[in-house]
Design a protein around this motif. Structure first.
Motif, short mmCIF file in Angstrom:
data_model
loop_
_atom_site.label_atom_id
_atom_site.label_comp_id
_atom_site.label_asym_id
_atom_site.label_seq_id
_atom_site.Cartn_x
_atom_site.Cartn_y
_atom_site.Cartn_z
N MET A 3 0.81 -1.20 0.00
CA MET A 3 0.00 0.00 0.00
C MET A 3 0.86 1.26 0.00
N ALA A 4 1.97 1.22 0.73
CA ALA A 4 2.84 2.39 0.84
C ALA A 4 3.47 2.73 -0.51
N GLY A 5 3.63 1.76 -1.38
CA GLY A 5 4.24 2.01 -2.68
C GLY A 5 3.32 2.75 -3.64
N THR A 6 2.01 2.66 -3.45
CA THR A 6 1.07 3.34 -4.35
C THR A 6 0.76 4.77 -3.92
N GLU A 7 1.08 5.13 -2.68
CA GLU A 7 0.79 6.47 -2.20
C GLU A 7 1.61 7.53 -2.91
N ARG A 8 2.88 7.26 -3.14
CA ARG A 8 3.74 8.25 -3.78
C ARG A 8 3.34 8.53 -5.22
N PRO A 9 3.13 7.51 -6.07
CA PRO A 9 2.69 7.83 -7.44
C PRO A 9 1.32 8.54 -7.46
N MET A 10 0.43 8.18 -6.55
CA MET A 10 -0.88 8.83 -6.50
C MET A 10 -0.72 10.30 -6.13
N ILE B 205 1.88 12.17 -6.69
CA ILE B 205 2.51 12.83 -7.85
C ILE B 205 1.46 13.12 -8.91
N VAL B 206 0.57 12.17 -9.17
CA VAL B 206 -0.49 12.36 -10.16
C VAL B 206 -1.44 13.48 -9.72
N LEU B 207 -1.86 13.47 -8.46
CA LEU B 207 -2.76 14.51 -7.96
C LEU B 207 -2.10 15.89 -8.00
N MET B 208 -0.83 15.96 -7.62
CA MET B 208 -0.12 17.24 -7.65
C MET B 208 0.05 17.71 -9.10
#
Length: 191
Positions: free
Chosen positions: A1-8, A10-13
């Motif tokens: 789960m922690a691995g998907t937080e960073r790309p998400m 980045i996409v939102l920003m």
């Protein structure tokens, strides 16, 4: 789960910064066209549709970048209100709360300007010479606004009402005071 937080994140920003850039481009283009008296080319339709969409406008007002000067500008609010009633020669009436200002920035500046009418507030103290002078200036400004609006809008008559809005206090100090409006001055253009 922690691995998907960073790309998400980045996409939102990236999505936020992209819509901020597009909205800023639209706003700059629109203002340049307005200030240059339409000598600039019109805003492209896709950019206009994007910037004027409900979700982008709501997001812009919520985040503060679509509010003209937004909440960062000093003294943009005022409790003093003006109402201009325009009457044409054929008897048609329109009401404006700003002197025919079309931009948000102009309205914000005008709302700060209306603090000039604070010297029209009734007081229980004797009127000093400086306060009397300020009251005459305030009345002259209101009359001049009526004359200029009548000339600019090519109408037969403009009536102006100046008042102040007293909102209810946020916290009660014993007795609750309801909000109320106090009319301070009326004037009009020459018939």
């Amino acid at each position: 789960m922690a691995g998907t937080e960073r790309p998400m994140a980045i996409v939102l920003m990236g999505a936020y910064l992209t819509q901020l850039l597009l909205f800023s481009t639209y706003s700059c283009w629109h203002n340049q066209r307005e200030y240059a008296h339409a000598s600039w080319p019109p805003v492209p339709q896709p950019l206009r549709r994007f910037a004027e969409s409900d979700i982008i406008r709501t997001m812009g007002h919520t985040c503060g970048y679509a509010g003209g000067y937004g909440f960062y500008a000093p003294r943009v609010g005022s409790h003093f209100l003006t109402e201009f009633r325009l009457r044409t020669a054929d008897g048609a009436h329109t009401v404006h709360h700003y002197p025919l200002l079309t931009t948000l920035e102009g309205r914000i500046r005008y709302r700060a300007f209306t603090d000039l009418f604070s010297n029209l507030l009734p007081t229980n103290q004797p009127t000093s010479a400086s306060v009397a002078l300020h009251r005459r200036i305030s009345r002259a400004v209101a009359r001049s606004l009526c004359e200029r609006i009548a000339e600019r809008a090519a109408v037969a008559h403009v009536a102006c009402h100046i008042g102040v809005w007293y909102p209810a206090p946020l916290r009660g100090s014993g007795a609750e005071q309801p909000p109320y409006y106090l009319q301070l001055f009326k004037t009009h253009s020459r018939p």
